[in-house]
Design an enzyme around this catalytic site. Structure first.
Site, short mmCIF file in Angstrom:
data_model
loop_
_atom_site.label_atom_id
_atom_site.label_comp_id
_atom_site.label_asym_id
_atom_site.label_seq_id
_atom_site.Cartn_x
_atom_site.Cartn_y
_atom_site.Cartn_z
CD GLN A 87 -2.98 -0.77 2.37
OE1 GLN A 87 -2.99 -1.56 3.29
NE2 GLN A 87 -3.75 0.30 2.36
CG HIS A 88 0.24 3.51 2.32
ND1 HIS A 88 -1.07 3.92 2.41
CD2 HIS A 88 0.45 2.67 3.37
CE1 HIS A 88 -1.63 3.36 3.47
NE2 HIS A 88 -0.74 2.60 4.07
CG ASP A 130 0.06 -4.96 1.59
OD1 ASP A 130 -0.81 -4.15 1.98
OD2 ASP A 130 1.27 -4.81 1.83
#
Length: 487
Positions: free
Chosen positions: A71-72, A233
């Protein structure tokens, strides 16, 4: 009857992992793996190369695939479709000041929590865009679109179409998407990025298809394979685990996460709980710690032993480690939000300064950080009746022994598996089937999961004391108020 095959790809911080599954039952028939370079800043081309290596000879006969990504991470692309600069990953903390500035500029933590479900921290994409605008304005001016790691890989698989896609689960970790409204907050994006409004991926529904693979010559990816929406994820892991009410998952990988599914979104103004969306149309309240399984590895290295001996040492010590308390902030920390913190060991005496106690304090310190996360999701209304412990750290004998004591609830260790990749594969099977609900893959039986003994009352008391000491030390060292949860 020949099985219809689907593939799930986990493009994580450390590697690309692939599982090929029977679309009807979920049985794994093939796997692949390739490493990623270390660091918090990575050229996405390394992920593409790892994808090719991990899938070499693995995708034969696959009808659909999906990607679960870390992520991110901020992937910036110019008008020509080229990456502007190396991606800043979730564990890159250089945007910590940007997170603080954005929180203050747009009305404070409560406004952020209500608007996008989460309060910005250095992990979030929105803070990385602010950092880019402030520190590399020439690069910021080149950015035509912003993607997350799974978005970028999906876009490459589809042959770089005009419009990229994502899903609401991964989008909810950007800081400029509202999971409750299912809409981007372009005003937030523009404010963070100095007035710039790069193109964002279209947000697909949980069972939607992104398209089909096309135009790959550098390695063997068959054309015409259906590609699902993909997801983050943690969302993929939740989909694989089929989390039910009362379940909380704790994943012990590079980072440690605590999450469960909910019917309504969270809006935690404290910033401890991120109010993400999941991969099914529901929500995924989550807390994250930067320091998880690598704390165990670092502890073993410090003691000059392998992980098996480290486990033996930790199990030879009494609960509480003779009064030693480790704050394992070896890479800064996200929950609590201490990006510049370092690890520290407290309570040393000549009597307790033994390898056994040091190993035990390492395990307890890591788990106490995750227990605090468990209390935080409880405070958002999640009823936690058991914990499913997954990830590489869950294989540690010491972790398995200490977890029920520190967490204070029954702990289940599901069969070892690549749950992010499995969740991505299940999503691919869902997109392939075109059904209202994801396929009901073969449920776990008693033979492929380990249920640890429920902690006795005396153990719960010991666990609460360990947590209490950990939180008191944290307050003294870093000024974070100690909250002891329910008595």
């Amino acid at each position: 009857m020949t099985a219809e095959l689907v593939a799930g790809i986990d493009s994580s911080t450390q590697s690309t992992k692939v599982v090929v599954c029977d679309a009807r039952t979920g049985a794994v028939v093939r796997t692949g793996r390739a490493p990623h370079p270390d660091g918090t800043e990575v050229d996405p081309a390394a992920w593409w190369q790892a994808f090719g290596e991990a899938t070499d000879g693995v995708l034969d006969g696959v009808k659909a695939l999906g990607i679960g990504g870390q992520q991110h991470g901020m992937v910036t692309v110019d008008e020509a479709g080229e990456v502007v600069r190396p991606a800043l990953l979730w564990n890159d903390t250089r945007s910590a000041q940007a997170a603080q500035d954005l929180t203050e500029e747009l009305g404070g933590a409560g406004v952020w929590a209500k608007s996008v479900g989460s309060v910005p921290v250095a992990s979030f994409t929105v803070t990385k865009l602010r950092w880019l605008a402030e520190h590399e304005p020439a690069n910021a001016d080149r950015v035509a679109r912003v993607l997350l790691p799974h978005d970028w890989l999906t876009w490459r698989l589809l042959g770089k179409p005009e419009q990229a896609v994502t899903d609401r689960g991964d989008a909810s970790g950007t800081g400029y998407f509202s999971p409750t409204e299912n809409a981007y907050r372009v005003d937030v994006l523009a404010h963070a990025f100095g007035g710039r409004t790069p193109e964002l991926p279209t947000v697909l529904g949980p069972a939607d298809s992104a398209g089909h693979t096309a135009g790959h010559t550098e390695f063997e990816v068959p054309d015409g394979v259906l590609v699902s929406a993909g997801t983050g994820d943690n969302m993929a892991a939740a989909l694989a685990l089929e989390l039910a009410p009362g379940d909380a998952a704790i994943s012990l990988g590079t980072s440690g996460t605590v999450f469960g599914v909910a019917e309504t979104g969270s809006a935690d103004a404290s910033g401890l709980v991120a109010g993400f969306a999941d991969a099914t149309g529901r929500f995924l309240p989550l807390t994250a710690a930067l320091n998880a399984a690598r704390v165990l590895t670092a502890g073993a290295t410090m003691l000059g032993v392998d992980l098996a001996e480290f486990d033996r040492l930790a199990l030879a010590a009494e609960p509480g480690a003779g009064g030693l308390t480790l704050l394992p902030y070896l890479d800064g920390e996200r929950t609590p939000n201490l990006p510049g913190a370092t690890g520290s060991l407290h309570g040393l005496t000549r009597a307790n300064m033994t390898p056994e106690n040091l190993a035990r304090a390492t395990v307890e310190g890591m788990l106490c950080g995750l227990a605090a996360g468990l209390d935080a999701v409880r405070a958002q209304g999640m009823d936690v009746r058991r914990v499913l412990l997954i990830g590489g750290g869950a294989q540690s004998a010491a972790v398995r022994a200490v977890a029920p004591i520190v967490l204070g609830v029954p702990v289940v260790i599901p069969e070892t598996g690549e749950y992010v990749a499995l969740g991505a594969a299940r999503q691919a099977a869902w997109a392939l089937a075109g059904t209202a609900e994801p396929p009901a893959w073969v449920a776990e039986g008693p033979g492929n999961r380990l249920v640890l003994d429920e902690p006795a009352e005396a153990q719960r008391a010991v666990g609460k004391e360990i947590q209490r000491r950990h939180l008191e030390v944290r307050e003294a060292a870093h000024g974070v108020p100690a909250k002891f949860g329910e008595d």
